[in-house]
Scaffold this motif. Structure first.
Motif, PDB file in Angstrom:
ATOM      1  N   ALA A 168      31.073  43.256  54.969  1.00  0.00           N
ATOM      2  CA  ALA A 168      31.936  43.291  53.785  1.00  0.00           C
ATOM      3  C   ALA A 168      32.007  41.904  53.156  1.00  0.00           C
ATOM      4  O   ALA A 168      32.344  40.936  53.832  1.00  0.00           O
ATOM      5  N   PRO A 169      31.705  41.799  51.855  1.00  0.00           N
ATOM      6  CA  PRO A 169      31.728  40.486  51.209  1.00  0.00           C
ATOM      7  C   PRO A 169      33.129  39.980  50.884  1.00  0.00           C
ATOM      8  O   PRO A 169      33.292  38.869  50.413  1.00  0.00           O
ATOM      9  N   MET A 170      34.148  40.803  51.138  1.00  0.00           N
ATOM     10  CA  MET A 170      35.526  40.363  50.936  1.00  0.00           C
ATOM     11  C   MET A 170      36.347  40.844  52.121  1.00  0.00           C
ATOM     12  O   MET A 170      35.982  41.796  52.793  1.00  0.00           O
ATOM     13  N   GLU A 171      37.457  40.136  52.383  1.00  0.00           N
ATOM     14  CA  GLU A 171      38.303  40.512  53.507  1.00  0.00           C
ATOM     15  C   GLU A 171      39.139  41.741  53.165  1.00  0.00           C
ATOM     16  O   GLU A 171      39.504  41.950  52.013  1.00  0.00           O
ATOM     17  N   VAL A 205      28.701  49.242  50.749  1.00  0.00           N
ATOM     18  CA  VAL A 205      29.497  49.085  49.528  1.00  0.00           C
ATOM     19  C   VAL A 205      30.975  49.072  49.903  1.00  0.00           C
ATOM     20  O   VAL A 205      31.386  49.726  50.858  1.00  0.00           O
ATOM     21  N   THR A 206      31.746  48.304  49.140  1.00  0.00           N
ATOM     22  CA  THR A 206      33.168  48.148  49.419  1.00  0.00           C
ATOM     23  C   THR A 206      33.974  48.231  48.134  1.00  0.00           C
ATOM     24  O   THR A 206      33.455  47.999  47.042  1.00  0.00           O
ATOM     25  N   ARG A 207      35.253  48.539  48.321  1.00  0.00           N
ATOM     26  CA  ARG A 207      36.249  48.479  47.247  1.00  0.00           C
ATOM     27  C   ARG A 207      37.413  47.652  47.777  1.00  0.00           C
ATOM     28  O   ARG A 207      37.791  47.789  48.933  1.00  0.00           O
ATOM     29  N   ALA A 208      37.994  46.848  46.885  1.00  0.00           N
ATOM     30  CA  ALA A 208      39.139  46.031  47.284  1.00  0.00           C
ATOM     31  C   ALA A 208      39.909  45.615  46.051  1.00  0.00           C
ATOM     32  O   ALA A 208      39.452  45.809  44.918  1.00  0.00           O
ATOM     33  N   THR A 209      41.074  45.027  46.295  1.00  0.00           N
ATOM     34  CA  THR A 209      41.842  44.402  45.234  1.00  0.00           C
ATOM     35  C   THR A 209      41.916  42.923  45.572  1.00  0.00           C
ATOM     36  O   THR A 209      42.359  42.547  46.658  1.00  0.00           O
ATOM     37  N   VAL A 210      41.440  42.100  44.657  1.00  0.00           N
ATOM     38  CA  VAL A 210      41.437  40.658  44.860  1.00  0.00           C
ATOM     39  C   VAL A 210      42.131  40.019  43.666  1.00  0.00           C
ATOM     40  O   VAL A 210      41.717  40.223  42.526  1.00  0.00           O
ATOM     41  N   GLY A 211      43.191  39.280  43.941  1.00  0.00           N
ATOM     42  CA  GLY A 211      43.938  38.645  42.855  1.00  0.00           C
ATOM     43  C   GLY A 211      44.477  39.635  41.849  1.00  0.00           C
ATOM     44  O   GLY A 211      44.514  39.348  40.654  1.00  0.00           O
ATOM     45  N   GLY A 212      44.837  40.846  42.319  1.00  0.00           N
ATOM     46  CA  GLY A 212      45.374  41.865  41.437  1.00  0.00           C
ATOM     47  C   GLY A 212      44.333  42.648  40.657  1.00  0.00           C
ATOM     48  O   GLY A 212      44.672  43.511  39.863  1.00  0.00           O
ATOM     49  N   LYS A 213      43.063  42.352  40.860  1.00  0.00           N
ATOM     50  CA  LYS A 213      41.991  43.055  40.147  1.00  0.00           C
ATOM     51  C   LYS A 213      41.194  43.932  41.107  1.00  0.00           C
ATOM     52  O   LYS A 213      40.902  43.544  42.237  1.00  0.00           O
TER      53      LYS A 213
END
Length: 178
Positions: free
Chosen positions: A66-69, A90-98
Motif C-alpha cells: 500500500a502506497p499510503m498508510e 489498488v487502494t483507497r484512502a482519505t489523506v488530508g481530507g481528500k
C-alpha cells in the motif's frame, strides 16, 4: 516500511517467477497502462482483474504494498500477463481530507535502469525525495499526467544488476465518474 515491501515482494516472486525476462518497454507499458496513464482507479482495476482471471492475494500480503498508510480498502492480484509474474495492488484512502486512490505494481526479472529511463522519457516527473538504503533506493516524484497531479514512488535496487526488480506506486485524488 519500504524495506519490508521489497523483502515481501521478493519472497512472493521467489515462489512464482519463471526464469524468463520481459523487455523493459513492456514492463513500463504495463505499469503505465494500469497505474500511470489514467491514474489509479480502484474499480477499473478490479474489473480488469476479474475479466482477465488475475489471482487474488490476501490483505496481509497487500498491506506491505500500500502506497499510503491505513487504506480504507485494498485489493490485489498476482498477474501472469507478462512472462514473469507481477503483483498489482489498488487502494483507497482519505489523506488530508481528500479521497485518494493508489496503484502499485511490483515486478521482478526486469532491467530497473531501463524501466526508469522509460519513465523519464514518457513523463515530466520532478524529484521530490530520494532515500538510499543499503539494498534499495526509494524515489518519490511529482508529475502532472493528462491534467492530473500524481505522486509516483519507485523502489529499485541500490546496486542494479542486469535483471532485478521494480516496485512502482502512483497516488492521485479520486476522479469522479460521470
Amino acid at each position: 516500511m519500504a524495506y519490508a515491501v521489497v523483502i515481501l515482494t521478493m519472497a512472493i516472486f521467489c515462489l512464482v517467477t519463471p526464469i524468463h525476462a520481459q523487455d523493459t518497454a513492456s514492463a513500463f507499458d504495463f505499469f503505465g497502462r494500469h497505474c500511470l496513464v489514467d491514474g489509479p482507479n480502484f474499480m477499473r482495476t478490479g474489473t480488469i482483474a476479474l475479466a482477465r482471471g488475475w489471482i487474488p492475494l490476501s490483505t496481509e500480503i497487500l498491506m506491505t504494498l500500500a502506497p499510503m498508510e491505513n487504506p480504507e480498502a485494498i485489493e490485489g492480484w498476482l498477474v501472469g500477463e507478462r512472462r514473469q509474474r507481477t503483483v498489482v495492488a489498488v487502494t483507497r484512502a482519505t489523506v488530508g481530507g481528500k479521497a485518494v486512490e493508489g496503484c502499485t505494481i511490483a515486478m521482478s526479472d526486469i532491467d530497473s535502469v531501463g524501466f526508469e529511463r522509460s519513465f523519464f522519457q514518457r513523463t515530466d516527473a520532478e524529484v521530490v525525495q530520494e532515500e538510499r538504503g543499503p539494498r534499495h533506493v526509494h524515489k518519490l516524484y511529482s508529475l502532472i499526467f493528462r491534467g492530473r497531479r500524481e505522486l509516483v514512488t519507485l523502489i529499485v535496487p541500490a546496486e542494479p544488476a542486469e535483471r532485478n526488480y521494480v516496485v512502482g506506486s502512483v497516488i492521485a485524488e479520486t476522479q469522479q465518474e460521470n
